[in-house]
Design a protein around this motif. Structure first.
Motif, PDB file in Angstrom:
ATOM      1  N   LEU A 105       0.796  -1.227   0.000  1.00 11.85           N
ATOM      2  CA  LEU A 105       0.000   0.000   0.000  1.00 11.85           C
ATOM      3  C   LEU A 105       0.832   1.283   0.000  1.00 11.85           C
ATOM      4  O   LEU A 105       0.271   2.369   0.127  1.00 11.85           O
ATOM      5  N   VAL A 106       2.136   1.184  -0.146  1.00 12.25           N
ATOM      6  CA  VAL A 106       2.974   2.376  -0.178  1.00 12.25           C
ATOM      7  C   VAL A 106       2.716   3.156  -1.469  1.00 12.25           C
ATOM      8  O   VAL A 106       2.638   2.580  -2.558  1.00 12.25           O
ATOM      9  N   ASP A 107       2.585   4.478  -1.359  1.00 14.53           N
ATOM     10  CA  ASP A 107       2.523   5.353  -2.523  1.00 14.53           C
ATOM     11  C   ASP A 107       3.965   5.555  -2.986  1.00 14.53           C
ATOM     12  O   ASP A 107       4.742   6.289  -2.362  1.00 14.53           O
ATOM     13  N   GLU A 108       4.340   4.886  -4.086  1.00 16.90           N
ATOM     14  CA  GLU A 108       5.744   4.888  -4.509  1.00 16.90           C
ATOM     15  C   GLU A 108       6.240   6.276  -4.881  1.00 16.90           C
ATOM     16  O   GLU A 108       7.417   6.599  -4.680  1.00 16.90           O
ATOM     17  N   LYS A 109       5.369   7.119  -5.412  1.00 17.31           N
ATOM     18  CA  LYS A 109       5.780   8.478  -5.738  1.00 17.31           C
ATOM     19  C   LYS A 109       6.208   9.218  -4.480  1.00 17.31           C
ATOM     20  O   LYS A 109       7.252   9.891  -4.449  1.00 17.31           O
ATOM     21  N   ILE A 110       5.428   9.069  -3.426  1.00 14.13           N
ATOM     22  CA  ILE A 110       5.742   9.717  -2.154  1.00 14.13           C
ATOM     23  C   ILE A 110       7.026   9.132  -1.566  1.00 14.13           C
ATOM     24  O   ILE A 110       7.895   9.869  -1.074  1.00 14.13           O
ATOM     25  N   ALA A 111       7.147   7.813  -1.585  1.00 18.39           N
ATOM     26  CA  ALA A 111       8.344   7.165  -1.045  1.00 18.39           C
ATOM     27  C   ALA A 111       9.594   7.606  -1.786  1.00 18.39           C
ATOM     28  O   ALA A 111      10.661   7.809  -1.186  1.00 18.39           O
ATOM     29  N   ARG A 112       9.471   7.805  -3.095  1.00  7.56           N
ATOM     30  CA  ARG A 112      10.618   8.241  -3.896  1.00  7.56           C
ATOM     31  C   ARG A 112      11.023   9.671  -3.538  1.00  7.56           C
ATOM     32  O   ARG A 112      12.208   9.991  -3.441  1.00  7.56           O
ATOM     33  N   VAL A 113      10.036  10.523  -3.348  1.00 11.16           N
ATOM     34  CA  VAL A 113      10.324  11.888  -2.912  1.00 11.16           C
ATOM     35  C   VAL A 113      11.060  11.863  -1.575  1.00 11.16           C
ATOM     36  O   VAL A 113      12.075  12.550  -1.384  1.00 11.16           O
ATOM     37  N   MET A 114      10.553  11.077  -0.663  1.00 13.09           N
ATOM     38  CA  MET A 114      11.143  11.003   0.674  1.00 13.09           C
ATOM     39  C   MET A 114      12.579  10.496   0.634  1.00 13.09           C
ATOM     40  O   MET A 114      13.486  11.091   1.239  1.00 13.09           O
ATOM     41  N   ALA A 115      12.806   9.418  -0.091  1.00 10.09           N
ATOM     42  CA  ALA A 115      14.143   8.831  -0.144  1.00 10.09           C
ATOM     43  C   ALA A 115      15.136   9.726  -0.882  1.00 10.09           C
ATOM     44  O   ALA A 115      16.301   9.836  -0.494  1.00 10.09           O
TER      45      ALA A 115
END
Length: 531
Positions: free
Chosen positions: A83-93
């Motif tokens: 359920l991770v929003d990959e776009k958000i996770a990519r921004v964060m990382a």
């Protein structure tokens, strides 16, 4: 220079940006907004009463030569149970390294080697050593200490200490201010702070549970206020229970950091059996939800659960993990020679007020950050040490968005508007708080089922419909929302385990988005007599 404590008696007026919460997200956002004047509203003195200060593990950031933001994203997605929003996770990382350098510039003493390079550790479900720490288990305290010092010398940041937010005020569909109670002045001493922008950094929901690693102030008030203003809430059913709270009967429960398992500590039962080897290929380094459920089962069965650090850490314990060592020794446990009794405790809420990549909620003029927000970065199960990272990344993005949206700061006069009347139920406070906390732990905890969730909903819906003090009403409201979301999701995934629906279902491969009206419908379906 000391923080200027703003009072209603001041003739200087109030800033148009109000940040609710004095933890990492709130202070970092205030610093990023400087030199724009802002007011920070906090129930405890800044740096105190915030979960951020208690964080032990550190901050995840792909900063070693063999690591990458993409690898960090992959680990985050894997831990998030789909359920991770990959776009958000990519921004964060991708923004992690810049935020670590910001913290270094603010004076955070991250651990370094003899050559001056950051020391990086590994934690559960990370494929690389990417955890930036301070003295093993003191990252949160060190970060908050540095930020508080920076805030104290930043003249654009003014602090209202000893005030707790109760209700957001609206002008049409736009935020216009917040009502707050002066904790030092009694129930009727309340003020209205006008604002064009409010940043909700009020923390998580640990105080809703009888066993938690969070400060008791973390009772979900920010989520309740946002919901009442019409905000969309997301992923409320996903509550992370830290597997290894130290089981010594304290409230809040002290934490045995995950870094201990990263250093090779084993989980054993009363007989010395290493039970995680029977459950997951990564054993003690399996995702938190799996480890928490395993320990919960062990404790419920009477076999007990203990963290054995004797061989992995041993005599280095006092130096490498001073916070955990002090907690153990204060209870008569020497972790150098004795296994540490552990139990799962509410630790982190993946859900909260739904926000976009800029930290905006669905309500104009309201942003949310930190544990009060649901960015989608954590999915159904937060990857270790991603929470502090998420806070600083989105605090920065919110500051940038506010500056772009409201480029010209304004000052408001203190309003003469009267406050809504409140019900004086102060004599019932502790009784009602205890009822909510026990009900959440009993029925909305590590393992849930439909009947238990119905029992919880009956309790919370009854309280929700009664006239209560605002803070108690907010607790009942957010507890009702979490229980409703948990009742509606008929599967087990990540931090949400249903004993009556033990499998992960493809039909539920999506995030949850709810308003108060949606919660009302769920409660009506579960409790027809309550409709």
């Amino acid at each position: 220079m000391m923080v200027e404590v703003l009072t209603p008696q001041s003739n200087e007026g109030i800033d148009d940006v109000v940040i609710v919460g004095g933890g990492l997200a709130g202070l970092f956002c205030a610093l990023k907004l400087a030199p724009r004047p802002v007011t920070v509203l906090t129930s405890a003195p800044i740096g105190e009463g915030a979960s951020s200060a208690w964080a032990q593990g550190g901050i995840a950031a792909a900063m070693s030569p063999g690591d990458s933001a993409e690898s960090h994203v992959a680990d985050t997605v894997a831990a998030g149970a789909g359920l991770v929003d990959e776009k958000i996770a990519r921004v964060m990382a991708s923004e992690a390294s810049d935020r670590i350098h910001d913290l270094l510039a603010y004076g955070v003493p991250f651990d370094k080697d003899l050559e001056g390079h950051l020391k990086l550790s590994r934690e559960a479900a990370h494929s690389e050593r990417r955890i930036v720490r301070v003295r093993g288990d003191m990252a949160g305290a060190a970060i908050m200490s540095a930020l508080v010092a920076e805030v104290r010398k930043t003249p654009s940041i003014r602090v209202l200490e000893g005030f707790v937010g109760e209700q957001l005020r609206m002008k049409g569909k736009q935020i216009s201010g917040i009502i707050a109670q002066d904790l030092r002045g009694g129930l009727t001493n309340r003020i209205l702070l006008p604002a064009r922008a409010i940043v909700m950094c009020s923390g998580g929901v640990g105080g809703l549970y009888a066993v938690t690693t969070n400060p008791q102030q973390a009772r979900g008030g920010g989520i309740a206020m946002a919901a009442q203003a019409g905000a969309i809430l997301s992923d409320l059913e996903f509550v992370q229970f830290h597997p290894t709270a130290i089981n010594i009967g304290r409230d809040p429960a002290p934490l045995a950091t995950e870094a201990l398992r990263g250093e090779g500590a084993h989980l054993i039962d009363n007989d010395g059996h290493r039970f995680m080897l029977d459950i997951h290929e990564d054993a003690e380094l399996a995702p938190r939800d799996i480890v928490a459920r395993a320990i919960h089962t062990q404790v419920q069965s009477g076999k007990g659960a203990f963290l054995d650090c004797r061989k992995s850490v041993g005599e280095k314990f006092p130096e490498n993990f001073p916070t955990v060592y002090a907690s153990c020794m204060s209870a008569g446990i020497d972790p150098v020679t004795d296994p540490i009794p552990v139990v799962p405790a509410e630790h982190y809420h993946m859900g909260g007020v739904h926000v976009d990549v800029r930290g905006r909620t669905s309500v104009d003029g309201l942003w949310a950050c930190g544990e009060a927000a649901a960015t989608g970065a954590h999915g159904a199960n937060r990857l270790a040490s991603n929470s502090l990272l998420e806070a600083v990344v989105f605090a920065t993005r919110i500051a940038q968005d506010i500056q772009g949206t409201l480029p010209s700061p304004q000052r408001h006069r203190w309003p003469d508007e009267g406050m809504p009347e409140v019900t004086d139920r102060s004599e019932m406070d502790e009784e009602l708080v205890a009822l909510i906390r026990k009900t959440m732990s009993d029925h909305v905890g590590v393992a849930r089922d439909g009947e238990g969730l119905k029992k919880a909903l009956r309790v919370f819906d009854d309280l929700y419909r009664k006239p209560l003090m605002p803070r108690i009403a907010n607790m009942a409201s957010v507890a009702r929302c979490i229980a409703a979301a948990a009742y509606a999701r008929e599967e087990s995934r990540g931090g949400h385990m249903r004993l009556d629906f033990p499998d992960t279902e493809g039909a539920w491969h999506h995030r949850t988005f709810l308003t108060l009206e949606d919660v009302d419908q769920i409660v009506a379906s579960a409790l027809p007599q309550a409709a």
